[in-house]
Design an enzyme around this catalytic site. Structure first.
Site, PDB file in Angstrom:
ATOM      1  N   ILE A  62       0.902  -1.153   0.000  1.00  0.00           N
ATOM      2  CA  ILE A  62       0.000   0.000   0.000  1.00  0.00           C
ATOM      3  C   ILE A  62       0.944   1.206   0.000  1.00  0.00           C
ATOM      4  CG2 ILE A  62      -0.174  -0.113   2.546  1.00  0.00           C
ATOM      5  CD1 ILE A  62      -2.891   1.150   2.440  1.00  0.00           C
ATOM      6  N   SER A  63       0.690   2.187  -0.854  1.00  0.00           N
ATOM      7  CA  SER A  63       1.598   3.330  -0.983  1.00  0.00           C
ATOM      8  C   SER A  63       1.619   4.171   0.281  1.00  0.00           C
ATOM      9  CB  SER A  63       1.170   4.215  -2.163  1.00  0.00           C
ATOM     10  OG  SER A  63       1.121   3.475  -3.348  1.00  0.00           O
TER      11      SER A  63
END
Ligand code: SAH
Length: 216
Positions: A62-63
């Site tokens: 997940i960024s």
């Protein structure tokens, strides 16, 4: 729990986003609202709001919150748009987009990630997000054209089907470059020509598919 996670989101916005130039009020509001910790399985509450990407399974991530906010802000959403996301991952970015646009379509190449994301988003009662498993480099022809397209994986060049499926006046944000680092690129379509602007350097997992990398 509720008070604590809201406080962590508040600090995330004040410390990680505003000082680095995120100033779109709607984007900041969405980042304050979406419960990021529910999209990061097995992570502590504090860790879920930390200033970095986190693992979500299948060797994907997940960024970092700032990157989510920056990419979202680059799309300039005002509320009525139909948006396509390539790389559903945890579903977090899709939730942020769903707060800011009318309809969100999101594709991941891993069926289990797509399924998990669908489950979390369903629990949070998002009704304007549609997810499928498949090769996002081919876009999602059935629902094209899209006013905005966001690619959350790195690609050697912009997949042509995504340019074709972008509406006139539409914006596409995508990390373009090598396997280890890329340049976050904003492409805008006006009168059938496509203008490109470089935003900043970035590091994403590879976009693997027909019009991306052939393998990870
Ligand atoms: N936006 C996500 C993070 C994505 S990580 C989030 O908010 O959590 C990048 C994702 O792109 C990974 O889940 C990976 O499986 C996916 N991906 C890579 N190549 C793809 C392709 N051709 N089509 C669709 N998804 C792809």
């Amino acid at each position: 729990m509720k008070v604590l996670d809201a406080a962590l989101r508040g600090s995330m916005v004040e410390e990680q986003l505003i000082p680095r130039g995120i100033n779109d009020r709607r984007v900041l509001e969405a980042m304050r609202k979406v419960p990021r910790h529910l999209f990061v399985p097995g992570s502590s509450l504090e860790n879920a709001y930390s200033d970095c990407p986190l693992p979500i399974g299948e060797r994907q991530t997940i960024s970092q919150p700032f990157m989510v906010a920056l990419m979202t802000q680059s799309l300039g959403l005002s509320g009525g748009e139909r948006v396509l996301e390539i790389g559903t991952g945890s579903g977090y970015q899709a939730a942020v987009l769903a707060e800011l646009a009318k309809e969100v379509y999101s594709i991941d190449r891993y069926a289990d990630l797509a399924k998990n994301a669908e489950t979390v988003l369903g629990k949070l009662a998002y009704t304007n997000i549609r997810i499928k498993a498949g090769d996002g480099t081919e876009g999602w022809e059935e629902f094209a054209p899209f006013d905005a397209i966001i690619v959350t994986a790195g690609t050697p060049s912009i997949p042509q089907p995504l340019i074709d499926q972008l509406a006139q006046g539409g914006r596409l944000v995508v990390p373009v470059g090598g396997p280890l680092s890329q340049v976050l690129t904003l492409a805008s379509k006006e009168n059938s020509s496509v203008a490109q602007e470089e935003i900043c350097g970035c590091v994403f997992v590879p976009l693997v598919g027909k019009y991306g990398w052939k393998q990870d």
